[in-house]
Write a protein that holds these residues in place. Structure first.
Motif, PDB file in Angstrom:
ATOM      1  N   VAL A  54      70.749  28.893 -11.600  1.00  0.00           N
ATOM      2  CA  VAL A  54      69.864  29.350 -10.534  1.00  0.00           C
ATOM      3  C   VAL A  54      70.761  29.773  -9.383  1.00  0.00           C
ATOM      4  O   VAL A  54      71.317  28.931  -8.666  1.00  0.00           O
ATOM      5  CB  VAL A  54      68.890  28.239 -10.085  1.00  0.00           C
ATOM      6  N   PRO A  55      70.959  31.073  -9.186  1.00  0.00           N
ATOM      7  CA  PRO A  55      71.869  31.530  -8.127  1.00  0.00           C
ATOM      8  C   PRO A  55      71.260  31.324  -6.749  1.00  0.00           C
ATOM      9  O   PRO A  55      70.190  31.858  -6.449  1.00  0.00           O
ATOM     10  CB  PRO A  55      72.058  33.017  -8.446  1.00  0.00           C
ATOM     11  N   CYS A  56      71.925  30.550  -5.934  1.00  0.00           N
ATOM     12  CA  CYS A  56      71.392  30.211  -4.607  1.00  0.00           C
ATOM     13  C   CYS A  56      72.152  30.892  -3.476  1.00  0.00           C
ATOM     14  O   CYS A  56      71.852  30.665  -2.300  1.00  0.00           O
ATOM     15  CB  CYS A  56      71.409  28.696  -4.429  1.00  0.00           C
ATOM     16  N   SER A  57      73.114  31.682  -3.811  1.00  0.00           N
ATOM     17  CA  SER A  57      73.797  32.568  -2.882  1.00  0.00           C
ATOM     18  C   SER A  57      74.445  33.658  -3.725  1.00  0.00           C
ATOM     19  O   SER A  57      74.658  33.477  -4.929  1.00  0.00           O
ATOM     20  CB  SER A  57      74.855  31.837  -2.050  1.00  0.00           C
ATOM     21  N   LYS A  58      74.744  34.769  -3.115  1.00  0.00           N
ATOM     22  CA  LYS A  58      75.317  35.891  -3.858  1.00  0.00           C
ATOM     23  C   LYS A  58      76.657  35.513  -4.471  1.00  0.00           C
ATOM     24  O   LYS A  58      76.962  35.875  -5.604  1.00  0.00           O
ATOM     25  CB  LYS A  58      75.469  37.094  -2.929  1.00  0.00           C
ATOM     26  N   MET A  59      77.456  34.775  -3.714  1.00  0.00           N
ATOM     27  CA  MET A  59      78.792  34.389  -4.157  1.00  0.00           C
ATOM     28  C   MET A  59      79.194  33.115  -3.430  1.00  0.00           C
ATOM     29  O   MET A  59      78.442  32.613  -2.578  1.00  0.00           O
ATOM     30  CB  MET A  59      79.799  35.508  -3.850  1.00  0.00           C
ATOM     31  N   ALA A  60      80.349  32.563  -3.784  1.00  0.00           N
ATOM     32  CA  ALA A  60      80.860  31.395  -3.081  1.00  0.00           C
ATOM     33  C   ALA A  60      80.926  31.692  -1.586  1.00  0.00           C
ATOM     34  O   ALA A  60      81.512  32.690  -1.167  1.00  0.00           O
ATOM     35  CB  ALA A  60      82.241  31.032  -3.610  1.00  0.00           C
ATOM     36  N   LEU A  61      80.328  30.825  -0.786  1.00  0.00           N
ATOM     37  CA  LEU A  61      80.210  31.110   0.642  1.00  0.00           C
ATOM     38  C   LEU A  61      81.557  31.172   1.333  1.00  0.00           C
ATOM     39  O   LEU A  61      81.721  31.892   2.321  1.00  0.00           O
ATOM     40  CB  LEU A  61      79.317  30.065   1.310  1.00  0.00           C
ATOM     41  N   ARG A  62      82.542  30.419   0.836  1.00  0.00           N
ATOM     42  CA  ARG A  62      83.861  30.464   1.460  1.00  0.00           C
ATOM     43  C   ARG A  62      84.492  31.848   1.339  1.00  0.00           C
ATOM     44  O   ARG A  62      85.320  32.240   2.167  1.00  0.00           O
ATOM     45  CB  ARG A  62      84.787  29.412   0.835  1.00  0.00           C
ATOM     46  N   LEU A  63      84.110  32.574   0.295  1.00  0.00           N
ATOM     47  CA  LEU A  63      84.693  33.889   0.055  1.00  0.00           C
ATOM     48  C   LEU A  63      83.845  35.023   0.618  1.00  0.00           C
ATOM     49  O   LEU A  63      84.240  36.189   0.543  1.00  0.00           O
ATOM     50  CB  LEU A  63      84.888  34.098  -1.448  1.00  0.00           C
ATOM     51  N   ASP A  64      82.675  34.681   1.164  1.00  0.00           N
ATOM     52  CA  ASP A  64      81.782  35.679   1.751  1.00  0.00           C
ATOM     53  C   ASP A  64      82.008  35.700   3.266  1.00  0.00           C
ATOM     54  O   ASP A  64      81.535  34.829   3.996  1.00  0.00           O
ATOM     55  CB  ASP A  64      80.330  35.335   1.430  1.00  0.00           C
ATOM     56  N   HIS A  65      82.733  36.696   3.724  1.00  0.00           N
ATOM     57  CA  HIS A  65      83.124  36.730   5.138  1.00  0.00           C
ATOM     58  C   HIS A  65      81.961  37.038   6.076  1.00  0.00           C
ATOM     59  O   HIS A  65      82.104  36.923   7.296  1.00  0.00           O
ATOM     60  CB  HIS A  65      84.249  37.748   5.329  1.00  0.00           C
ATOM     61  N   SER A  66      80.806  37.404   5.519  1.00  0.00           N
ATOM     62  CA  SER A  66      79.635  37.626   6.363  1.00  0.00           C
ATOM     63  C   SER A  66      78.935  36.312   6.713  1.00  0.00           C
ATOM     64  O   SER A  66      78.086  36.287   7.610  1.00  0.00           O
ATOM     65  CB  SER A  66      78.646  38.559   5.661  1.00  0.00           C
ATOM     66  N   VAL A  67      79.295  35.235   6.027  1.00  0.00           N
ATOM     67  CA  VAL A  67      78.656  33.926   6.261  1.00  0.00           C
ATOM     68  C   VAL A  67      79.394  33.173   7.359  1.00  0.00           C
ATOM     69  O   VAL A  67      80.602  32.935   7.264  1.00  0.00           O
ATOM     70  CB  VAL A  67      78.637  33.088   4.960  1.00  0.00           C
ATOM     71  N   LYS A  68      78.669  32.795   8.387  1.00  0.00           N
ATOM     72  CA  LYS A  68      79.255  32.042   9.502  1.00  0.00           C
ATOM     73  C   LYS A  68      78.818  30.585   9.500  1.00  0.00           C
ATOM     74  O   LYS A  68      79.506  29.719  10.043  1.00  0.00           O
ATOM     75  CB  LYS A  68      78.855  32.677  10.840  1.00  0.00           C
ATOM     76  N   ASP A  69      77.662  30.304   8.915  1.00  0.00           N
ATOM     77  CA  ASP A  69      77.120  28.945   8.875  1.00  0.00           C
ATOM     78  C   ASP A  69      76.543  28.715   7.477  1.00  0.00           C
ATOM     79  O   ASP A  69      75.635  29.428   7.043  1.00  0.00           O
ATOM     80  CB  ASP A  69      76.042  28.777   9.939  1.00  0.00           C
ATOM     81  N   MET A  70      77.069  27.731   6.768  1.00  0.00           N
ATOM     82  CA  MET A  70      76.629  27.486   5.388  1.00  0.00           C
ATOM     83  C   MET A  70      75.313  26.712   5.304  1.00  0.00           C
ATOM     84  O   MET A  70      74.654  26.720   4.270  1.00  0.00           O
ATOM     85  CB  MET A  70      77.704  26.716   4.621  1.00  0.00           C
ATOM     86  N   THR A  71      74.915  26.058   6.391  1.00  0.00           N
ATOM     87  CA  THR A  71      73.739  25.191   6.335  1.00  0.00           C
ATOM     88  C   THR A  71      72.456  25.930   5.948  1.00  0.00           C
ATOM     89  O   THR A  71      71.720  25.450   5.074  1.00  0.00           O
ATOM     90  CB  THR A  71      73.539  24.466   7.677  1.00  0.00           C
ATOM     91  N   PRO A  72      72.143  27.070   6.528  1.00  0.00           N
ATOM     92  CA  PRO A  72      70.905  27.748   6.127  1.00  0.00           C
ATOM     93  C   PRO A  72      70.855  28.073   4.632  1.00  0.00           C
ATOM     94  O   PRO A  72      69.786  28.006   4.018  1.00  0.00           O
ATOM     95  CB  PRO A  72      70.907  29.031   6.975  1.00  0.00           C
ATOM     96  N   HIS A  73      71.983  28.402   4.062  1.00  0.00           N
ATOM     97  CA  HIS A  73      72.024  28.729   2.639  1.00  0.00           C
ATOM     98  C   HIS A  73      71.721  27.487   1.784  1.00  0.00           C
ATOM     99  O   HIS A  73      71.037  27.585   0.762  1.00  0.00           O
ATOM    100  CB  HIS A  73      73.388  29.305   2.279  1.00  0.00           C
ATOM    101  N   HIS A  74      72.207  26.339   2.222  1.00  0.00           N
ATOM    102  CA  HIS A  74      71.915  25.107   1.491  1.00  0.00           C
ATOM    103  C   HIS A  74      70.448  24.694   1.652  1.00  0.00           C
ATOM    104  O   HIS A  74      69.841  24.167   0.718  1.00  0.00           O
ATOM    105  CB  HIS A  74      72.843  23.977   1.946  1.00  0.00           C
ATOM    106  N   VAL A  75      69.878  24.959   2.815  1.00  0.00           N
ATOM    107  CA  VAL A  75      68.453  24.657   3.012  1.00  0.00           C
ATOM    108  C   VAL A  75      67.605  25.531   2.095  1.00  0.00           C
ATOM    109  O   VAL A  75      66.633  25.063   1.476  1.00  0.00           O
ATOM    110  CB  VAL A  75      68.061  24.853   4.488  1.00  0.00           C
ATOM    111  N   MET A  76      67.964  26.796   1.975  1.00  0.00           N
ATOM    112  CA  MET A  76      67.230  27.679   1.062  1.00  0.00           C
ATOM    113  C   MET A  76      67.376  27.217  -0.389  1.00  0.00           C
ATOM    114  O   MET A  76      66.430  27.297  -1.176  1.00  0.00           O
ATOM    115  CB  MET A  76      67.718  29.122   1.229  1.00  0.00           C
ATOM    116  N   MET A  77      68.557  26.729  -0.748  1.00  0.00           N
ATOM    117  CA  MET A  77      68.739  26.201  -2.091  1.00  0.00           C
ATOM    118  C   MET A  77      67.842  24.982  -2.318  1.00  0.00           C
ATOM    119  O   MET A  77      67.198  24.860  -3.374  1.00  0.00           O
ATOM    120  CB  MET A  77      70.200  25.805  -2.316  1.00  0.00           C
ATOM    121  N   LEU A  78      67.769  24.105  -1.343  1.00  0.00           N
ATOM    122  CA  LEU A  78      66.938  22.910  -1.487  1.00  0.00           C
ATOM    123  C   LEU A  78      65.466  23.271  -1.631  1.00  0.00           C
ATOM    124  O   LEU A  78      64.716  22.572  -2.329  1.00  0.00           O
ATOM    125  CB  LEU A  78      67.147  21.983  -0.288  1.00  0.00           C
ATOM    126  N   ASP A  79      65.050  24.350  -1.000  1.00  0.00           N
ATOM    127  CA  ASP A  79      63.673  24.798  -1.182  1.00  0.00           C
ATOM    128  C   ASP A  79      63.425  25.191  -2.635  1.00  0.00           C
ATOM    129  O   ASP A  79      62.376  24.859  -3.208  1.00  0.00           O
ATOM    130  CB  ASP A  79      63.387  25.981  -0.259  1.00  0.00           C
TER     131      ASP A  79
END
Length: 378
Positions: A54-79
C-alpha cells in the motif's frame, strides 16, 4: 494469518542506502510471506516487496526534496491503515507512537516495535498516559528507562541468512566503520582506536544535515590528519558484503544507549568480529571472546584489536545463524502475535507450516511457553 506491517516513510523498504528500521521491516515482511502468511505492507511507493504494497508516499521521504515535514504523510498513512484495520488479525507498527490515539479501538490486535532510544524525557509522560498498547523492545537495555508498560517481549533483530556472504578470511588489512557520522556513533573514537592499533580504517557512513557541522569541524580534520583513514561515504546493501567481509574487524565505539546496532550482526553474518564499547545493547548482541570483544575504553579497544585474529570466523558466523536470522526473528514475532488478546480469544488457531529443517510452530499459545529471544522477555 493476515498481518499488516506499518513502516516509517523516511526510507523505502528496504532502503536504497542507509536505514535500519525500514530494513528490518522489509526482512520481517518477506520472511512472513515466505512462511505462508498474508502480509500487507504500508510503506513508501518505491518499496520492493512480495507482500501487498500500500503506497503511502510517492517515494522515500528522505529522498523527496519537496518534503519539509514528514508528519502529515504519516498521518495520511494512518488514515489508510484505520480504514482497513478490520481486515487484519495483527496490525504491527514500526512508527514509534503517532498511531496510539487513533488505534485505541484495536489495542487487542496491535503490536508496536520500538526501534529508537527510550531515555528521552518526553517519553516518560507519554507512555505513562498510554500504558496499554502491547510493545516489543529490540533489546533489554532499550527498555530500562521506561515506566511500566505492556511489554510483549524483547525480540532481537535478524537478517536473511543468505543476505551477506560469509568470508573464511578477510582479504583486506583494515578495520571498518559503518553507519552515520554523528557524535553518538563514535567515528572519532574509531579513528583513535585504529591509530593506536596501527591499522588502517575505512569509514563508510552517511552525513545527515544535522551532523554536517560535526563532520566539518571534527571528523573531516581527523581524517585529513590520519593518512591511514579513508572516508568512503554512504554505501548500499550490495557493497556491504565486501566492505564488512574483507575487514579485520568492525569498530563499533558508540557512546550512547544503542537500542540494537544492526551493523554488528551484519558483520557477524560475514564472519567479521566486532570490537564495541559496552553501551546499550552491545553486551546482549556480542558474545565476548566469541563474536567479538566488548570493551570499556579506547585503550581496551586498541588492545582487543590486536587479538581479533584469535577469533574463529566460522564460529562468528554460527553465532549469527543461531541468534540473528530473519527466520528466527519472524518466528519470535509470530509467538508474540499469538499473545495478543484478539488472537488468544480464538477457539482454534492455525498450525503454521514451516520448511522441514525448521520444524513448526503449533498453536494455541494459551499454555505454551514463548521463546522470544536469547534475552529475557519479562
Amino acid at each position: 494469518m493476515k498481518i499488516a506491517q506499518i513502516a516509517p516513510l523516511a526510507e523505502s523498504c528496504p532502503p536504497r542506502l542507509y536505514g535500519g528500521t525500514e530494513r528490518i521491516v522489509s526482512y520481517l515482511t518477506e520472511e512472513l510471506v515466505r512462511q505462508g502468511h498474508q502480509v500487507t505492507l504500508f510503506a513508501s511507493g518505491d518499496s520492493i516487496t512480495s507482500a501487498e504494497l500500500v503506497p503511502c508516499s510517492k517515494m522515500a521521504l528522505r529522498l523527496d526534496h519537496s518534503v519539509k515535514d514528514m508528519t502529515p504523510h504519516h498521518v495520511m498513512m494512518l488514515d489508510q491503515v484505520a480504514r482497513r484495520a478490520d481486515e487484519f488479525d495483527v496490525l504491527h507498527f514500526h512508527i514509534d507512537h503517532l498511531h496510539y490515539p487513533l488505534m485505541r479501538p484495536y489495542f487487542d490486535r496491535i503490536v508496536t516495535t520500538l526501534h529508537g532510544r527510550l531515555d528521552l524525557p518526553d517519553l516518560m509522560p507519554f507512555y505513562s498516559a498510554f500504558p496499554e498498547p502491547p510493545l516489543v523492545s529490540i533489546s533489554n537495555a532499550q527498555r530500562r528507562p521506561m515506566p511500566p508498560v505492556n511489554w510483549l517481549g524483547t525480540i532481537l533483530h535478524g537478517l536473511p541468512a543468505d543476505l551477506l556472504t560469509f568470508r573464511k578470511a578477510s582479504s583486506g588489512d583494515y578495520f571498518a566503520f559503518l553507519g552515520r557520522i554523528s557524535p553518538e556513533k563514535g567515528p572519532d573514537k574509531a579513528i583513535e582506536i585504529a591509530a593506536q592499533a596501527g591499522v588502517s580504517l575505512k569509514i563508510a557512513a552517511k552525513i545527515d544535515a544535522a551532523d554536517q557541522r560535526y563532520w566539518d569541524q571534527v571528523i573531516a580534520p581527523m581524517v585529513a590528519a590520519h593518512p591511514n583513514v579513508e572516508f568512503i561515504g554512504e554505501i548500499n546493501e550490495f557493497q556491504k558484503a565486501d566492505f564488512l567481509g574483507n575487514a579485520r574487524a568492525l569498530l563499533f565505539p558508540i557512546c550512547w544507549p544503542e537500542p540494537f546496532g544492526l551493523v554488528m550482526i551484519e558483520a557477524m553474518a560475514c564472519g567479521t568480529p566486532v570490537i564495541a564499547l559496552a553501551h546499550g545493547s552491545v553486551p546482549e548482541v556480542i558474545d565476548h571472546g566469541v563474536s567479538g570483544f566488548v570493551v570499556n575504553s579506547i585503550e581496551e579497544a586498541a588492545a582487543a584489536a590486536k587479538s581479533v585474529g584469535t577469533l574463529e570466523r566460522q564460529a562468528i558466523r554460527k553465532r549469527f545463524e543461531h541468534r540473528f536470522t530473519a527466520g528466527r526473528m519472524a518466528r519470535n514475532y509470530l509467538a508474540a502475535y499469538h499473545r495478543l488478546p484478539a488472537l488468544r480469544q480464538r477457539k482454534r488457531l492455525d498450525v503454521i507450516a514451516l520448511p522441514a529443517n525448521e520444524g513448526a510452530i503449533r498453536m494455541p499459545m494459551a499454555s505454551a511457553s514463548l521463546e522470544i529471544s536469547a534475552a529475557s522477555a519479562g
